[in-house]
Structures are given as structure tokens and as C-alpha cells.
Design a protein around this motif. Structure first.
Motif, PDB file in Angstrom:
ATOM      1  N   TYR A 148       0.917  -1.223   0.004  1.00 45.69           N
ATOM      2  CA  TYR A 148      -0.078   0.104   0.088  1.00 45.69           C
ATOM      3  C   TYR A 148       0.951   1.278   0.158  1.00 45.69           C
ATOM      4  N   LEU A 149       1.986   0.904   1.073  1.00 45.66           N
ATOM      5  CA  LEU A 149       2.752   2.336   1.050  1.00 45.66           C
ATOM      6  C   LEU A 149       3.394   2.827  -0.553  1.00 45.66           C
ATOM      7  N   ARG A 150       3.992   1.314  -0.817  1.00 46.72           N
ATOM      8  CA  ARG A 150       4.924   1.696  -2.066  1.00 46.72           C
ATOM      9  C   ARG A 150       4.028   2.057  -3.133  1.00 46.72           C
ATOM     10  N   ASN A 151       2.384   1.935  -3.975  1.00 44.68           N
ATOM     11  CA  ASN A 151       1.251   1.504  -4.436  1.00 44.68           C
ATOM     12  C   ASN A 151       1.213   3.511  -3.920  1.00 44.68           C
ATOM     13  N   TYR A 152       1.390   4.283  -2.951  1.00 48.57           N
ATOM     14  CA  TYR A 152       0.161   4.962  -2.558  1.00 48.57           C
ATOM     15  C   TYR A 152       1.442   5.963  -3.152  1.00 48.57           C
ATOM     16  N   LYS A 153       2.653   5.650  -2.547  1.00 50.99           N
ATOM     17  CA  LYS A 153       3.815   7.402  -3.749  1.00 50.99           C
ATOM     18  C   LYS A 153       3.626   7.470  -5.196  1.00 50.99           C
ATOM     19  N   ILE A 154       3.509   6.529  -5.695  1.00 48.81           N
ATOM     20  CA  ILE A 154       3.583   6.066  -6.621  1.00 48.81           C
ATOM     21  C   ILE A 154       2.316   6.597  -8.189  1.00 48.81           C
ATOM     22  N   LEU A 155       1.466   5.975  -7.404  1.00 49.91           N
ATOM     23  CA  LEU A 155      -0.071   7.166  -7.353  1.00 49.91           C
ATOM     24  C   LEU A 155      -0.055   8.127  -7.475  1.00 49.91           C
ATOM     25  N   ILE A 156       0.672   8.772  -6.845  1.00 48.54           N
ATOM     26  CA  ILE A 156       0.147  10.278  -5.960  1.00 48.54           C
ATOM     27  C   ILE A 156       0.874  11.022  -7.640  1.00 48.54           C
ATOM     28  N   GLU A 157       1.965  10.618  -7.128  1.00 52.31           N
ATOM     29  CA  GLU A 157       3.137  11.078  -8.302  1.00 52.31           C
ATOM     30  C   GLU A 157       2.836  11.219  -9.501  1.00 52.31           C
TER      31      GLU A 157
END
Length: 191
Positions: free
Chosen positions: A93-102
Motif C-alpha cells: 500500500y505504501l509503495r503504491n500510494y507513493k507511485i499513484l500520487i506522483e
């Protein structure tokens, strides 16, 4: 859901510095909270003991959640309770959150903000947060002349529940500006 907006190619995406600032502010706050949750579960903390520990953890790191942050954390914790392996899920979740927001920020065309304090205050006076009202006014003015413009948000309470009132205020108060066919939608309403 965000893939419909950002990756489908069906929509052109416009935002303002106001929105980007807010997204970055929320992202920065959450990027402080998520590692704390990860560390908590890595140290064998449980979901049952987390609610009593969470407030002190946030205070320790000078993190002050607002109403939206608290709702988000509550929803996240409910979702974590359904996961067979909380640590594996939280790391992904943490990894995907960073990618999605950027990625989302990179796919947005920035448009200038519109200063209409009277209109903003009319909308704010009807239960809408000031920041949301400013963004709605921006969207209303940008949408002029566009084919089927849509303002899409994840905000449910202040905007979705007051949609008709907001549109009425915009249409009746903007006599200096041609009426637009702007739709106010929650992201769940896109197809």
C-alpha cells in the motif's frame, strides 16, 4: 478508480496550484503516518492495541490529523483488519500510494486560479470548506466553453451532499459569466 480519470485518455485533467498544494500537504502528512504504522506492526503491534497507541504516536511525531485524516485512518484500519498479512499489505500500500500520487500529479495540466472571494464566501456559507469552495469556483470558471465539463473529487460529505446548492449558487450568482454545464461528481460516479 483513479485510472479512469488519469489513464483512460477519456478526460483531460486540469487542476490548480491550490489542489496540488493540498495533495502535497496530505501526501506529506500521510507519508509520516504510514511508516509509523508499518513500524508499529513490524514490532508486533496488533490492530486491537493500535487505537490506544495511535494518538500518542502521532503526538510524539508532531502529526496533527484533521477530520479527513481521521476518516482515512479509520477506513485504512478497517481495511487492514480484513487482510491476512497486515505487513505485506501495508508495505505494498505504501509503495503504491507513493507511485499513484506522483503519477497523478504528473498527469495534471495546471490552470490559473480564479479569485472570486464573494462567490467563494457564498459557497462556504453553505457548509462547504473554504478550500473546497475555492477549487469549485476555479473549476466553474475553467469549464466555460468546454464540452461536458466534470469536476471530480473524492470529497463526499461537503461537496456531494451539497451538490445542488452549490450549482444553484454558481448559476444564480455568476451573472457576469456565461453559465457552464459543469457537473460536480464523486469519483465513484464516473463510468
Amino acid at each position: 478508480m483513479s485510472g479512469i480519470v488519469f489513464e483512460s485518455g477519456r478526460y483531460s485533467n486540469h487542476s490548480s496550484n491550490r489542489v496540488i498544494y493540498e495533495v502535497n500537504h496530505v501526501k506529506n502528512k500521510r507519508m509520516k503516518v504510514y511508516p509509523l504504522l508499518l513500524e508499529y506492526f513490524e514490532n508486533r503491534g496488533t490492530l486491537e492495541t493500535l487505537p490506544t497507541m495511535l494518538d500518542s504516536l502521532l503526538l510524539k511525531y508532531d502529526i496533527h490529523p484533521n477530520e479527513n485524516d481521521n476518516r482515512h485512518l479509520h477506513s485504512l484500519l478497517q481495511y487492514l483488519a480484513l487482510q491476512p498479512n497486515i505487513l505485506v499489505f501495508l508495505r505494498a500500500y505504501l509503495r503504491n500510494y507513493k507511485i499513484l500520487i506522483e503519477k497523478a500529479i504528473g498527469l495534471v495540466t495546471l490552470s490559473s486560479s480564479v479569485e472570486q472571494p464573494y462567490l467563494r464566501d457564498l459557497i462556504t456559507g453553505n457548509g462547504i470548506h473554504r478550500e473546497d469552495a475555492e477549487i469549485i469556483v476555479d473549476a466553474y470558471y475553467w469549464s466555460n466553453g468546454k464540452h461536458s465539463p466534470k469536476y471530480v473529487t473524492i470529497e463526499r460529505q461537503s461537496i456531494e451532499c451539497n451538490r445542488e446548492t452549490i450549482l444553484h449558487i454558481l448559476k444564480s450568482s455568476c451573472t457576469d459569466f456565461p453559465a457552464t454545464q459543469l457537473e460536480l461528481l464523486n469519483i465513484r460516479e464516473l463510468t
